[in-house]
Design an enzyme around this catalytic site. Structure first.
Site, PDB file in Angstrom:
ATOM      1  N   LYS A 266       0.854  -1.193   0.000  1.00 10.49           N
ATOM      2  CA  LYS A 266       0.000   0.000   0.000  1.00 10.49           C
ATOM      3  C   LYS A 266       0.887   1.238   0.000  1.00 10.49           C
ATOM      4  O   LYS A 266       1.696   1.428   0.910  1.00 10.49           O
ATOM      5  CB  LYS A 266      -0.909   0.003   1.224  1.00 10.49           C
ATOM      6  CG  LYS A 266      -1.726   1.274   1.407  1.00 10.49           C
ATOM      7  CD  LYS A 266      -2.458   1.281   2.743  1.00 10.49           C
ATOM      8  CE  LYS A 266      -3.118   2.626   3.022  1.00 10.49           C
ATOM      9  NZ  LYS A 266      -3.754   2.677   4.369  1.00 10.49           N
ATOM     10  N   ASP A 271      -2.905  10.611   3.323  1.00 12.70           N
ATOM     11  CA  ASP A 271      -4.297  10.182   3.499  1.00 12.70           C
ATOM     12  C   ASP A 271      -5.051  11.204   4.343  1.00 12.70           C
ATOM     13  O   ASP A 271      -4.875  11.282   5.557  1.00 12.70           O
ATOM     14  CB  ASP A 271      -4.325   8.800   4.180  1.00 12.70           C
ATOM     15  CG  ASP A 271      -5.748   8.309   4.409  1.00 12.70           C
ATOM     16  OD1 ASP A 271      -6.673   8.834   3.747  1.00 12.70           O
ATOM     17  OD2 ASP A 271      -5.930   7.408   5.242  1.00 12.70           O
ATOM     18  N   LYS A 278     -10.366  13.158   8.072  1.00 12.22           N
ATOM     19  CA  LYS A 278      -9.809  12.855   9.386  1.00 12.22           C
ATOM     20  C   LYS A 278      -9.728  14.128  10.223  1.00 12.22           C
ATOM     21  O   LYS A 278      -9.506  15.218   9.683  1.00 12.22           O
ATOM     22  CB  LYS A 278      -8.383  12.293   9.248  1.00 12.22           C
ATOM     23  CG  LYS A 278      -8.248  10.948   8.571  1.00 12.22           C
ATOM     24  CD  LYS A 278      -6.776  10.581   8.442  1.00 12.22           C
ATOM     25  CE  LYS A 278      -6.546   9.281   7.701  1.00 12.22           C
ATOM     26  NZ  LYS A 278      -6.924   8.127   8.526  1.00 12.22           N
ATOM     27  N   ASP A 289       1.562   6.709   5.424  1.00  9.68           N
ATOM     28  CA  ASP A 289       0.589   5.691   5.026  1.00  9.68           C
ATOM     29  C   ASP A 289       1.051   4.894   3.810  1.00  9.68           C
ATOM     30  O   ASP A 289       0.336   4.020   3.335  1.00  9.68           O
ATOM     31  CB  ASP A 289      -0.770   6.342   4.749  1.00  9.68           C
ATOM     32  CG  ASP A 289      -1.928   5.409   5.023  1.00  9.68           C
ATOM     33  OD1 ASP A 289      -1.736   4.411   5.743  1.00  9.68           O
ATOM     34  OD2 ASP A 289      -3.034   5.665   4.524  1.00  9.68           O
ATOM     35  N   ASP A 348     -12.359   6.803   4.135  1.00 10.37           N
ATOM     36  CA  ASP A 348     -11.083   6.650   4.826  1.00 10.37           C
ATOM     37  C   ASP A 348     -10.620   5.197   4.867  1.00 10.37           C
ATOM     38  O   ASP A 348      -9.567   4.897   5.412  1.00 10.37           O
ATOM     39  CB  ASP A 348     -11.174   7.211   6.252  1.00 10.37           C
ATOM     40  CG  ASP A 348      -9.803   7.475   6.854  1.00 10.37           C
ATOM     41  OD1 ASP A 348      -8.830   7.580   6.085  1.00 10.37           O
ATOM     42  OD2 ASP A 348      -9.698   7.568   8.093  1.00 10.37           O
ATOM     43  N   GLU A 350      -9.552   3.663   2.333  1.00  4.24           N
ATOM     44  CA  GLU A 350      -9.057   3.688   0.955  1.00  4.24           C
ATOM     45  C   GLU A 350      -7.980   2.653   0.688  1.00  4.24           C
ATOM     46  O   GLU A 350      -7.787   2.232  -0.459  1.00  4.24           O
ATOM     47  CB  GLU A 350      -8.531   5.091   0.627  1.00  4.24           C
ATOM     48  CG  GLU A 350      -7.087   5.382   0.985  1.00  4.24           C
ATOM     49  CD  GLU A 350      -6.794   5.311   2.474  1.00  4.24           C
ATOM     50  OE1 GLU A 350      -5.653   4.997   2.848  1.00  4.24           O
ATOM     51  OE2 GLU A 350      -7.715   5.588   3.280  1.00  4.24           O
ATOM     52  N   ARG A 352      -7.663  -0.531   1.442  1.00  6.83           N
ATOM     53  CA  ARG A 352      -8.149  -1.818   0.915  1.00  6.83           C
ATOM     54  C   ARG A 352      -8.662  -1.674  -0.512  1.00  6.83           C
ATOM     55  O   ARG A 352      -8.605  -2.625  -1.280  1.00  6.83           O
ATOM     56  CB  ARG A 352      -9.220  -2.391   1.850  1.00  6.83           C
ATOM     57  CG  ARG A 352     -10.505  -1.629   1.952  1.00  6.83           C
ATOM     58  CD  ARG A 352     -11.285  -1.951   3.213  1.00  6.83           C
ATOM     59  NE  ARG A 352     -10.679  -1.330   4.389  1.00  6.83           N
ATOM     60  CZ  ARG A 352     -11.129  -1.485   5.629  1.00  6.83           C
ATOM     61  NH1 ARG A 352     -12.189  -2.249   5.863  1.00  6.83           N
ATOM     62  NH2 ARG A 352     -10.537  -0.890   6.640  1.00  6.83           N
TER      63      ARG A 352
END
Length: 499
Positions: A266, A271, A278, A289, A348, A350, A352
């Protein structure tokens, strides 16, 4: 970063040409007779009212002649994590002075000296490697060493091992892979954009001789990779992409058809949470991230430099999850590369989504083992904290191997349940599957169930990197950003090679 090994000769007089010395002895209640700097250590212990056995838990540091010396006891039968953390803390006062040369002296039986020397060398290389430093004024130490502020901080140039001879190639390669992962992860998002990341990967691939291919946004959109593209629409100027790397062993390194390993990472370079924005406290640090992609890249670097007899392919899903008019939203229904329709529940979640299509691409190659790395869920940190990472496995034997690799590497993992009935929470009335559940219960397990749908039917491991950042360091690593997963992955791959 790789230190040059000086000729190995055991010397009792630790002041001979060494300004920084790390002495490691076996755990015992008394000091060995041939201990370097024994008189100084005895005086230090007496002054503090301590006995020799305290060195097994609390190392000591003192000046002996012209050298700064640290002494520690190492229990070769203790778990690797505990040994690594103990030796790293003992060595830290020496590394804090950024020495160009470090002497490590080991005592005990042949087995004890080998165990101590290899682990200490690995720790020295990892923690002496310079990471990003963007302060506008040079530090006093930089002035003392005669460098200008535009020059990078020095790394450890020479490592002298006294009391042991052996091959340190695996430990040097591991340190290089871990350092790469940490160096990339700490870069801020205004420097490591997906576009910049792609350029760095391409240069590294050219340098290392890896095959390199990019699936840019336009190409992925035409292919039908709707899950990745949903997230990538929040990135600027089509900068998002899935990068594919591959490394094959030379023919003289293996007599058999090599196993094919797929590593998926990933790479969300920042993010915001998207439309489900967030709060500031949760958004701070979200440049990290992309740690999963950095770990996959670091593991590839380590494995290729060691020339492991494996065919390794890496798939890195690089994007940013930003808020904008084109960003995906709650209630959207998108179609992944394998035709699965996905109901978006929370923007959020995202990671996956981006991984789903990367896993689909990797699964098309039908690897013998697929491993994905991701800072995926906050619920995994809630479950474990930041000292372990969570792992999910497609079968019990693979799960046991994953846990064993954690014990062997000192990067500890906890195996989580993976029963099918958890997936009931992802049932959708309008699509094949929901992206997540709003309730948030066991989200780390639901995320793994979601990913498994796209990973195919073969052997698969999912590592949720809750230990990617641990305040004060973790195990062998002193920095908060740990590079967790490179050492674990190497131990797992070496286990498959040797089985």
């Amino acid at each position: 970063m790789l230190a040059q090994l000086a000729p190995i000769s055991f010397v009792r007089n630790i002041g001979q040409g060494h300004s920084h010395v790390f002495v490691i002895m076996p755990r015992a209640e008394s000091l060995p007779e041939d201990l370097p700097g024994k008189e100084v250590l005895e005086q230090t212990l007496a002054r503090q009212g301590k006995k020799a056995g305290v060195l097994a838990k609390t190392p000591l540091c003192a000046t002996a002649g012209s050298a700064l010396v640290a002494w520690a006891m190492d229990d070769s039968h203790a778990p690797r994590f505990a040994r690594a953390a103990h030796l790293r803390k003992a060595m830290q006062p020496l590394l804090d002075e950024k020495p160009e040369r470090l002497c490590i002296a080991v005592l005990g039986s042949a087995e004890e000296r080998a165990a101590a020397a290899t682990l200490a060398a690995e720790i020295a290389w990892i923690n002496s490697a310079p990471l990003l430093q963007m302060k506008s004024k040079p530090e006093d130490e930089t002035k003392r060493r005669g460098r200008t502020k535009d020059q990078p901080p020095e790394t450890l140039h020479e490592l002298a091992l006294c009391g042991w001879r052996g091959d340190l190639a695996a430990h040097a390669a591991l340190a290089q892979g871990n350092t790469l992962a940490r160096a990339l992860t700490q870069l801020p998002q205004n420097i490591l954009t997906p576009e910049d990341y792609r350029k760095r990967i391409k240069r590294l691939a050219l340098q290392e001789g890896w095959t390199h291919e990019e699936y840019n946004f336009v190409r992925l959109e035409k292919m039908g990779a709707g899950a990745f593209c949903a997230v990538a629409r929040g990135s600027q100027n089509g900068e998002a992409a899935i990068v594919h790397l591959s490394c094959k062993p030379s023919r003289n390194r293996t007599r058999h058809v090599p196993e094919r390993i797929a590593l998926v990472g990933k790479g969300i370079c920042f993010d915001t949470g998207g439309h489900n924005l967030k709060p500031p406290r949760a958004m701070l640090g979200m440049h990290e991230d992309m740690a999963g992609s950095a770990v996959a890249l670091g593991l590839l670097l380590t494995a290729s430099r060691l020339q492991l007899p494996l065919e390794i392919e890496v798939w890195l899903a690089l994007a940013r999850n930003h808020l904008g008019p084109q960003s995906y939203a709650q209630g959207d229904i998108v179609t992944a590369l394998d035709g699965t329709t996905i109901e978006v529940v929370h923007t959020d979640a995202e990671g996956r989504m981006a991984l789903a299509d990367a896993l689909c691409l990797a699964a098309r190659k039908k690897p013998d083992l697929m491993i994905d790395f991701a800072t995926l869920t906050g619920s995994m940190i809630t479950a474990l904290g930041t000292r372990y990472s969570g792992v999910f496995a497609s079968d019990a034997a693979l799960g046991a191997a994953a846990v064993a690799a954690g014990q062997a590497s000192g990067e500890r993992v906890q195996l989580f349940p993976f029963d099918e009935d958890y997936e009931e929470a992802l049932e959708s009335k309008v699509a094949d599957i929901r992206q997540c559940a709003m309730e948030g219960e066991a989200d780390h397990i639901l995320a793994a169930r979601f990913l498994r749908r796209f990973a195919g039917e073969g052997a698969w491991l999912h590592l949720d990197l809750s230990a990617a950042n641990c305040k004060g360091g973790l195990g062998a690593v002193a920095s908060d950003i740990t590079g967790f997963g490179v050492a674990w992955g190497l131990a797992l791959l070496q286990g498959r090679v040797n089985s």
